[in-house]
Every structure is written in structure tokens, then in C-alpha cells.
Write a protein that holds these residues in place. Structure first.
Motif, PDB file in Angstrom:
ATOM      1  N   HIS A 248       0.820  -1.197   0.000  1.00  0.00           N
ATOM      2  CA  HIS A 248       0.000   0.000   0.000  1.00  0.00           C
ATOM      3  C   HIS A 248       0.864   1.262   0.000  1.00  0.00           C
ATOM      4  N   VAL A 249       1.847   1.310   0.883  1.00  0.00           N
ATOM      5  CA  VAL A 249       2.701   2.495   0.996  1.00  0.00           C
ATOM      6  C   VAL A 249       3.481   2.724  -0.296  1.00  0.00           C
ATOM      7  N   MET A 250       3.868   1.640  -0.967  1.00  0.00           N
ATOM      8  CA  MET A 250       4.585   1.770  -2.233  1.00  0.00           C
ATOM      9  C   MET A 250       3.721   2.503  -3.268  1.00  0.00           C
ATOM     10  N   ILE A 251       2.429   2.173  -3.311  1.00  0.00           N
ATOM     11  CA  ILE A 251       1.536   2.827  -4.265  1.00  0.00           C
ATOM     12  C   ILE A 251       1.236   4.259  -3.828  1.00  0.00           C
ATOM     13  N   VAL A 252       1.122   4.508  -2.537  1.00  0.00           N
ATOM     14  CA  VAL A 252       0.946   5.881  -2.059  1.00  0.00           C
ATOM     15  C   VAL A 252       2.124   6.746  -2.510  1.00  0.00           C
ATOM     16  N   ASP A 253       3.340   6.217  -2.395  1.00  0.00           N
ATOM     17  CA  ASP A 253       4.507   6.959  -2.862  1.00  0.00           C
ATOM     18  C   ASP A 253       4.444   7.221  -4.363  1.00  0.00           C
ATOM     19  N   LEU A 254       3.978   6.219  -5.119  1.00  0.00           N
ATOM     20  CA  LEU A 254       3.838   6.403  -6.560  1.00  0.00           C
ATOM     21  C   LEU A 254       2.827   7.501  -6.866  1.00  0.00           C
ATOM     22  N   GLU A 255       1.699   7.502  -6.156  1.00  0.00           N
ATOM     23  CA  GLU A 255       0.681   8.526  -6.383  1.00  0.00           C
ATOM     24  C   GLU A 255       1.197   9.910  -5.980  1.00  0.00           C
ATOM     25  N   ARG A 256       1.980   9.982  -4.922  1.00  0.00           N
ATOM     26  CA  ARG A 256       2.584  11.258  -4.537  1.00  0.00           C
ATOM     27  C   ARG A 256       3.478  11.787  -5.659  1.00  0.00           C
ATOM     28  N   ASN A 257       4.249  10.891  -6.232  1.00  0.00           N
ATOM     29  CA  ASN A 257       5.128  11.302  -7.337  1.00  0.00           C
ATOM     30  C   ASN A 257       4.328  11.733  -8.563  1.00  0.00           C
ATOM     31  N   ASP A 258       3.239  11.001  -8.859  1.00  0.00           N
ATOM     32  CA  ASP A 258       2.398  11.383 -10.002  1.00  0.00           C
ATOM     33  C   ASP A 258       1.833  12.788  -9.815  1.00  0.00           C
ATOM     34  N   LEU A 259       1.299  13.064  -8.617  1.00  0.00           N
ATOM     35  CA  LEU A 259       0.726  14.383  -8.369  1.00  0.00           C
ATOM     36  C   LEU A 259       1.794  15.470  -8.352  1.00  0.00           C
ATOM     37  N   ALA A 260       2.987  15.130  -7.869  1.00  0.00           N
ATOM     38  CA  ALA A 260       4.059  16.125  -7.803  1.00  0.00           C
ATOM     39  C   ALA A 260       4.424  16.667  -9.181  1.00  0.00           C
ATOM     40  N   ARG A 261       4.175  15.889 -10.229  1.00  0.00           N
ATOM     41  CA  ARG A 261       4.486  16.337 -11.585  1.00  0.00           C
ATOM     42  C   ARG A 261       3.598  17.492 -12.026  1.00  0.00           C
ATOM     43  N   VAL A 262       2.430  17.667 -11.392  1.00  0.00           N
ATOM     44  CA  VAL A 262       1.474  18.682 -11.821  1.00  0.00           C
ATOM     45  C   VAL A 262       1.037  19.567 -10.659  1.00  0.00           C
ATOM     46  N   ALA A 263       1.811  19.570  -9.573  1.00  0.00           N
ATOM     47  CA  ALA A 263       1.429  20.285  -8.361  1.00  0.00           C
ATOM     48  C   ALA A 263       2.374  21.437  -8.061  1.00  0.00           C
ATOM     49  N   ARG A 264       1.876  22.381  -7.287  1.00  0.00           N
ATOM     50  CA  ARG A 264       2.741  23.440  -6.770  1.00  0.00           C
ATOM     51  C   ARG A 264       3.797  22.820  -5.860  1.00  0.00           C
ATOM     52  N   THR A 265       4.987  23.345  -5.935  1.00  0.00           N
ATOM     53  CA  THR A 265       6.097  22.817  -5.150  1.00  0.00           C
ATOM     54  C   THR A 265       5.749  22.828  -3.660  1.00  0.00           C
ATOM     55  N   GLY A 266       5.955  21.683  -3.030  1.00  0.00           N
ATOM     56  CA  GLY A 266       5.727  21.564  -1.599  1.00  0.00           C
ATOM     57  C   GLY A 266       4.292  21.366  -1.177  1.00  0.00           C
ATOM     58  N   SER A 267       3.358  21.235  -2.140  1.00  0.00           N
ATOM     59  CA  SER A 267       1.935  21.156  -1.771  1.00  0.00           C
ATOM     60  C   SER A 267       1.413  19.726  -1.642  1.00  0.00           C
ATOM     61  N   VAL A 268       2.203  18.726  -2.043  1.00  0.00           N
ATOM     62  CA  VAL A 268       1.726  17.334  -1.989  1.00  0.00           C
ATOM     63  C   VAL A 268       1.743  16.847  -0.543  1.00  0.00           C
ATOM     64  N   ARG A 269       0.655  16.239  -0.128  1.00  0.00           N
ATOM     65  CA  ARG A 269       0.598  15.708   1.234  1.00  0.00           C
ATOM     66  C   ARG A 269      -0.268  14.448   1.272  1.00  0.00           C
ATOM     67  N   VAL A 270       0.004  13.605   2.264  1.00  0.00           N
ATOM     68  CA  VAL A 270      -0.820  12.428   2.529  1.00  0.00           C
ATOM     69  C   VAL A 270      -1.774  12.802   3.652  1.00  0.00           C
ATOM     70  N   ASP A 271      -3.043  12.949   3.325  1.00  0.00           N
ATOM     71  CA  ASP A 271      -4.034  13.384   4.302  1.00  0.00           C
ATOM     72  C   ASP A 271      -4.514  12.246   5.197  1.00  0.00           C
ATOM     73  N   GLU A 272      -4.478  11.029   4.661  1.00  0.00           N
ATOM     74  CA  GLU A 272      -4.920   9.862   5.427  1.00  0.00           C
ATOM     75  C   GLU A 272      -4.170   8.653   4.894  1.00  0.00           C
ATOM     76  N   LEU A 273      -3.671   7.825   5.791  1.00  0.00           N
ATOM     77  CA  LEU A 273      -2.866   6.676   5.378  1.00  0.00           C
ATOM     78  C   LEU A 273      -3.449   5.383   5.925  1.00  0.00           C
ATOM     79  N   PHE A 274      -3.699   4.422   5.038  1.00  0.00           N
ATOM     80  CA  PHE A 274      -4.103   3.061   5.373  1.00  0.00           C
ATOM     81  C   PHE A 274      -5.371   3.032   6.236  1.00  0.00           C
ATOM     82  N   ALA A 275      -6.385   3.763   5.793  1.00  0.00           N
ATOM     83  CA  ALA A 275      -7.694   3.681   6.441  1.00  0.00           C
ATOM     84  C   ALA A 275      -8.426   2.455   5.907  1.00  0.00           C
ATOM     85  N   VAL A 276      -9.057   1.706   6.787  1.00  0.00           N
ATOM     86  CA  VAL A 276      -9.750   0.481   6.381  1.00  0.00           C
ATOM     87  C   VAL A 276     -11.227   0.794   6.162  1.00  0.00           C
ATOM     88  N   ARG A 277     -11.692   0.531   4.938  1.00  0.00           N
ATOM     89  CA  ARG A 277     -13.083   0.785   4.582  1.00  0.00           C
ATOM     90  C   ARG A 277     -13.673  -0.446   3.903  1.00  0.00           C
TER      91      ARG A 277
END
Length: 398
Positions: A248-277
Motif C-alpha cells: 500500500h505504501v509503495m503505491i501511495v509513494d507512486l501517487e505522490r510522485n504522479d501528483l508532484a508532476r502537476v502540483a505546486r512545489t511543496g503542496s503534496v501531502r498524505v491526508d490519510e494513510l491506510f484507512a480500512v473501509r
């Protein structure tokens, strides 16, 4: 290359539109105004074509950092579907095996306006006969397990860190499949429940996963990775699993990198990690990653950055796409792509997991899971079957 039209409300029947992510407040007032359908043989970049088509119909998505306003009397917005193969093409990756649903385009954009004429009942609301035959899988459990082993070998060589493998099944049917596909929206946890139809095809979606949305001026993705039965023991096991958390964390890191390509510098954040639904009879782990869009970011660049979704490809993404193309015998068709709604200041696209499609003769369904070094082939085969089971059961009940 494309189909444009219809151009007026008078040319279409007034039916209820239930596109995933569409604004509920306009339900019953939406009517199709124009449509673009694209396949790879048409040439061009699907992401760019989608943005240009929307702009031509007064849906400007060339600067997502600029707030937009929904016009209750003008253009409502548009349904957008982008296949996994089209997403791979836009990202510069391998497109994979041919689709088992050739009638289904790889890009569909349907622009809707508003009407004050009362909507008629859609096909999904009408009773009618429907018969579904036996499902036939495109690979055997042994072949699926062998593909898992092949991914583990690639990980051992250092070629990839994780790859998502997807299987396909098809079943013959008689009657109108649209009511059955529309009922998928009622499955518990189907955040992107809805349908989209065209000549000779229909997509039915019960996806719980946000591929990309624009919420409060921020880009948001909610990757799902990690599955267990929806029991107390299953929840405890999911929370305690080092393998599932690492995947899961590996994919979260991948998604962070994907968003960083189109985001304002320093604005990427993980708001919630590994919530079970919960989705149907399964627990799933979900995280929320968000970022502020860079000034001047358009829809096309956003689609190229996030498609195909990291949770259904792997890491690194392009290397994972190469493995997927080599191992999956049947294309992903309607699955593992994007389906949802876009409009002025609006983006809400779901990832088409838990998604089925119909052509003139068969229903098609896909399911799979992420493979890491710690994956057990038999367990991965069982997990894919568990994900497909609620969808199969509801379609059979139709």
C-alpha cells in the motif's frame, strides 16, 4: 476519427442520466448535446483530444487552479471515460493485449446540457427479460498463479517492485443488459456507481476508488490497495499485515510522485494513510493524497500524469506496464481506466475497478490484485475471485 453529435436536444430521447460523479442536483435535467469517441487507430493523443473537445463545447479545463462556476441553465458538464490502454498510450507505456470488447471506444466524452422537459424512464429503469450464461475465464487459476510467479521473478531480478495483474471473464447473455449493469451502482461502497452507454456497448461501474478529483481547489486521489474478508478477524489481519502495508505504501509513494508532476512545489501531502473501509463483503485499505494544482494545469496534462492509475499498474509505472503487456493474455477493456464527470471547476473520475461491460453478445468482467515479492500465488488467485464475486452475483440476479 471521432463522432460528434447529436447537436440538439430534439434529436435525443429524454432519459435519466446516471454517469458516475455527475452532480445529483441536475439529475433528470441533463440531456446529451455532443459526443466524442476515439480509438487508437484514429491517431493523436487522447488526453489532448478530450480537453480540446470539451473546450469546443464551452467546458474550459485549461487551468484547473482557476475556480469555475457551474451554470444551471447552460452546459452541465461531461461524462469522461478513458480506457487503461488509452491511459498507457498517453503516459508513453505499453498498451497491453487487445481488448475483448472491440465495440467499446478507448475514449468517450459526452457533453450534457440542461433541459426543462421531463425525463423519460431510461432503459435501466424498465423491466424486461434477461438471461446470463456461464462465465468463462480468459486464464485458468494455474495460469494466473504462474503469472504471479513470473512477477515475483521480475521483482527478484530488480525489474519492478510491484505489478498489478488483472484477469478477464466473459459470459453470453440474451436480452437487455443495461438494467443489470445499472444495478451495480447499488453495491455497498460503490462511490462511482453508474453507467455509460454508446452504440453496441454499455459500461456498468461499482468502483469505490477515486482516481483523481478536484476538491476545494486541491487535486485528490484515493488509492486502494490491500484486501481481506469483511469480518472482525479480516479487519485485524489487514491492519496487522506487513505485506499489505508495504504494498500500500509503495503505491501511495507512486501517487505522490504522479501528483508532484502537476502540483505546486511543496503542496503534496498524505491526508490519510491506510484507512480500512468496506466494499461489499471485503475490507480494503485506502489512503488520501492531495496537492494544489500548478497554475496553468490543464486536463490533458493531469490525465497524462495520473493515468493509468498507480494502484492498478505498479511501480515503477512504465516498467509495470511492460510486465502487464507481457503477462496478461486479454486486454483490460473497460476496467482499470477512468470514468466520471468533468465540468467547469469540476473533476471527479473514478478508477474503473469492479466494473463490467456489455457488447452485443457478452458481458465482460475484470478483477485482479497487486503482486509483490511477498505474494502467495494461490492467495492472489483467491483475492481476485473474491473481488469479482459480488459483481458476478448481481449480474446473474438480473
Amino acid at each position: 476519427m471521432s463522432e460528434n453529435g447529436p447537436y440538439g436536444v430534439e434529436t435525443l430521447p429524454q432519459i435519466m442520466i446516471d454517469v458516475p460523479g455527475a452532480p445529483a442536483g441536475c439529475r433528470g435535467r441533463r440531456v446529451e448535446r455532443a459526443r466524442l469517441q476515439w480509438r487508437p487507430a484514429d491517431g493523436g493523443d487522447p488526453a489532448t483530444l478530450a480537453q480540446e473537445f470539451l473546450a469546443a463545447h464551452r467546458i474550459a479545463l485549461d487551468d484547473l487552479a482557476r475556480p469555475g462556476t457551474h451554470d444551471p441553465d447552460g452546459v452541465c458538464g461531461a461524462a469522461l471515460y478513458l480506457s487503461a490502454a488509452a491511459g498507457a498510450r498517453a503516459a508513453g507505456g505499453a498498451p497491453g493485449a487487445p481488448s475483448p470488447v472491440p465495440a467499446l471506444p478507448d475514449l468517450v466524452v459526452v457533453v450534457y446540457g440542461h433541459t426543462d422537459r421531463p425525463a423519460a424512464r431510461g432503459a435501466e429503469d424498465r423491466p424486461g427479460g434477461f438471461w446470463l450464461g456461464d462465465w468463462r475465464d480468459s486464464w485458468t487459476p494455474r495460469q494466473h498463479a504462474d503469472a504471479v510467479a513470473a512477477v515475483r521473478a521480475a521483482i527478484g531480478r530488480g525489474d519492478v517492485y510491484q505489478v498489478n495483474l488483472v484477469g478477464h471473464a466473459a459470459a453470453p447473455y440474451v436480452g437487455d443488459p443495461r438494467p443489470a449493469l445499472a444495478r451495480l451502482a447499488a453495491l455497498p461502497g460503490a462511490r462511482y456507481g453508474g453507467t455509460l452507454s454508446g452504440p453496441g456497448w454499455t459500461i456498468g461501474c461499482a468502483s469505490p476508488e477515486t482516481l483523481i478529483a478536484l476538491e476545494g481547489g486541491r487535486l485528490v486521489t484515493r488509492p486502494i490497495k490491500g484486501t481481506r474478508p469483511a469480518t472482525l478477524a479480516g479487519r485485524r489481519e489487514l491492519l496487522a499485515s506487513a505485506k499489505e502495508r508495504a504494498e500500500h505504501v509503495m503505491i501511495v509513494d507512486l501517487e505522490r510522485n504522479d501528483l508532484a508532476r502537476v502540483a505546486r512545489t511543496g503542496s503534496v501531502r498524505v491526508d490519510e494513510l491506510f484507512a480500512v473501509r468496506r466494499w461489499c463483503d471485503l475490507w480494503q485499505a485506502e489512503s488520501t493524497v492531495s496537492a494544489a494544482p500548478v497554475d496553468g494545469l490543464g486536463l490533458a496534462a493531469l490525465l497524462r500524469a495520473v493515468c493509468p492509475g498507480g494502484s492498478v499498474t505498479g511501480a515503477p509505472k512504465l516498467a509495470a506496464l511492460d510486465r502487464i503487456a507481457a503477462l496478461e493474455p486479454v486486454g483490460r477493456g473497460a476496467s482499470m481506466g477512468a470514468l466520471g464527470w468533468v465540468g467547469a471547476g469540476q473533476i471527479d473520475l473514478g478508477l474503473t475497478i469492479r466494473t463490467a461491460a456489455a457488447d452485443a453478445e457478452h458481458l465482460h468482467l475484470w478483477a485482479g490484485g497487486g503482486i509483490t515479492w511477498g505474494s502467495d500465488p494461490a492467495a492472489e488467485v483467491a483475492e481476485a475471485a473474491a473481488k469479482a464475486a459480488p459483481v458476478r452475483a448481481l449480474l446473474a440476479a438480473g
